[in-house]
Design a protein around this motif. Sequence first.
Motif, PDB file in Angstrom:
ATOM      1  N   ILE A  36       0.859  -1.082   0.085  1.00 13.32           N
ATOM      2  CA  ILE A  36       0.029  -0.101   0.090  1.00 13.32           C
ATOM      3  C   ILE A  36       1.103   1.331  -0.032  1.00 13.32           C
ATOM      4  O   ILE A  36       1.891   1.274   0.575  1.00 13.32           O
ATOM      5  CB  ILE A  36      -0.905   0.148   1.353  1.00 13.32           C
ATOM      6  N   GLY A  37       0.425   2.250  -0.918  1.00 14.97           N
ATOM      7  CA  GLY A  37       1.271   3.313  -0.745  1.00 14.97           C
ATOM      8  C   GLY A  37       0.620   4.658  -1.436  1.00 14.97           C
ATOM      9  O   GLY A  37      -0.951   4.702  -0.906  1.00 14.97           O
ATOM     10  N   GLY A  38       0.989   5.653  -1.904  1.00 15.48           N
ATOM     11  CA  GLY A  38       0.574   6.803  -2.463  1.00 15.48           C
ATOM     12  C   GLY A  38       1.245   7.163  -3.429  1.00 15.48           C
ATOM     13  O   GLY A  38       2.618   7.123  -3.748  1.00 15.48           O
ATOM     14  N   TYR A  39       0.363   8.128  -4.230  1.00 19.45           N
ATOM     15  CA  TYR A  39       1.045   8.567  -5.506  1.00 19.45           C
ATOM     16  C   TYR A  39       0.376  10.025  -5.818  1.00 19.45           C
ATOM     17  O   TYR A  39      -0.397  10.357  -5.383  1.00 19.45           O
ATOM     18  CB  TYR A  39       0.758   7.548  -6.842  1.00 19.45           C
ATOM     19  N   TYR A  40       1.232  10.651  -6.457  1.00 18.77           N
ATOM     20  CA  TYR A  40       0.680  12.082  -6.954  1.00 18.77           C
ATOM     21  C   TYR A  40       1.300  12.504  -8.190  1.00 18.77           C
ATOM     22  O   TYR A  40       2.212  11.831  -8.779  1.00 18.77           O
ATOM     23  CB  TYR A  40       1.078  13.335  -5.905  1.00 18.77           C
ATOM     24  N   THR A  41       0.892  13.626  -8.853  1.00 20.43           N
ATOM     25  CA  THR A  41       1.395  14.121  -9.985  1.00 20.43           C
ATOM     26  C   THR A  41       1.972  15.477  -9.903  1.00 20.43           C
ATOM     27  O   THR A  41       1.607  16.388  -9.295  1.00 20.43           O
ATOM     28  CB  THR A  41      -0.079  14.298 -11.197  1.00 20.43           C
ATOM     29  N   LYS A  42       3.173  15.429 -10.310  1.00 19.84           N
ATOM     30  CA  LYS A  42       4.220  16.464 -10.198  1.00 19.84           C
ATOM     31  C   LYS A  42       4.119  17.225 -11.215  1.00 19.84           C
ATOM     32  O   LYS A  42       4.423  16.777 -12.598  1.00 19.84           O
ATOM     33  CB  LYS A  42       5.627  16.092 -10.075  1.00 19.84           C
ATOM     34  N   TYR A  43       3.662  18.650 -11.445  1.00 17.95           N
ATOM     35  CA  TYR A  43       4.020  19.558 -12.569  1.00 17.95           C
ATOM     36  C   TYR A  43       5.224  20.614 -12.537  1.00 17.95           C
ATOM     37  O   TYR A  43       5.304  21.183 -11.671  1.00 17.95           O
ATOM     38  CB  TYR A  43       2.780  20.428 -12.558  1.00 17.95           C
ATOM     39  N   SER A  44       5.958  20.409 -13.695  1.00 19.87           N
ATOM     40  CA  SER A  44       7.165  21.402 -13.597  1.00 19.87           C
ATOM     41  C   SER A  44       6.785  22.452 -14.700  1.00 19.87           C
ATOM     42  O   SER A  44       6.710  22.106 -16.108  1.00 19.87           O
ATOM     43  CB  SER A  44       8.324  20.464 -14.273  1.00 19.87           C
ATOM     44  N   TYR A  45       6.627  23.724 -14.423  1.00 19.05           N
ATOM     45  CA  TYR A  45       6.180  24.596 -15.363  1.00 19.05           C
ATOM     46  C   TYR A  45       7.342  25.545 -16.072  1.00 19.05           C
ATOM     47  O   TYR A  45       8.551  25.150 -15.473  1.00 19.05           O
ATOM     48  CB  TYR A  45       5.355  25.929 -14.349  1.00 19.05           C
ATOM     49  N   PRO A  46       6.921  26.196 -17.146  1.00 19.96           N
ATOM     50  CA  PRO A  46       8.241  26.481 -17.784  1.00 19.96           C
ATOM     51  C   PRO A  46       8.879  27.561 -17.117  1.00 19.96           C
ATOM     52  O   PRO A  46      10.178  27.978 -17.412  1.00 19.96           O
ATOM     53  CB  PRO A  46       7.408  27.226 -19.157  1.00 19.96           C
ATOM     54  N   ASP A  47       8.404  28.414 -16.339  1.00 24.32           N
ATOM     55  CA  ASP A  47       9.024  29.472 -15.591  1.00 24.32           C
ATOM     56  C   ASP A  47       9.892  28.732 -14.264  1.00 24.32           C
ATOM     57  O   ASP A  47      10.418  29.639 -13.508  1.00 24.32           O
ATOM     58  CB  ASP A  47       8.227  30.718 -15.087  1.00 24.32           C
ATOM     59  N   GLY A  48       9.927  27.548 -14.273  1.00 28.49           N
ATOM     60  CA  GLY A  48      10.725  26.694 -13.017  1.00 28.49           C
ATOM     61  C   GLY A  48      10.074  26.559 -11.840  1.00 28.49           C
ATOM     62  O   GLY A  48      10.481  25.881 -11.108  1.00 28.49           O
TER      63      GLY A  48
END
Length: 224
Positions: free
Chosen positions: A123-135
């Motif tokens: 069992i665990g966890g996950y998420y979505t990471k967003y890397s934007y153009p401005d850093g």
Amino acid sequence: MLTVGLLVCGPAAAAAVVVFDTTFARAPHRRPVFQLDQRFSILNGKVVGTNGFKAGIEWRGRMRAGIGLYRLSGGVPTRVRQPPGTPPGTRDEVRFRYGVVYGEYVFIGDRRWELSTPLQVGIGGYYTKYSYPDGAVGRTKSEILYLVEPSVAAHYRVFRWVGLGAGTGYRQVFASGSQPEDQISGYIFFARVKLFLGELYKVVRGREQLFTQQGLRRDGEVVR
């Protein structure tokens, strides 16, 4: 498997095996085991690694059970549509980590190598990471995931207290929230370093040579 026959032939044969091989796979006692476990998967067209370690107890050289922790070393590219208003050029990746309870059965093995069938439930966890153009970096709220990982593994004992192994299997994710399951589910292949802590203790306590083949050779072994 010839050594198994020697064990049931009589007291003299059994005693000879005990003296000759303290690392034999069917030792009648329990001992701790520890593994550094590196797993790889091809998810959404990218090879990603999962770093982990496991600790447990081995019974009679046949059964092992314990717990482990794993963490994705790199992100998995998503295949879902980005939220409205997301700037063009934004990269999004799924990341996850999980803990497991594992069991393992050794069905072929001798002093030097073995073949086994590990099974992990976690069992665990996950998420979505967003890397934007401005850093800048953003992420979604963590979601719960459940998984099961059946596999087949083999290892080769380099010295009495350490072995190198590899294997393959499949990671199936269940109840993974709103994300598609195929972003985490998939075939796995792995490498591992296995430490035999009981044997390492015996070597240190007996002031034996650390990098020795004593107890691993089949023929011509010098018994001390």
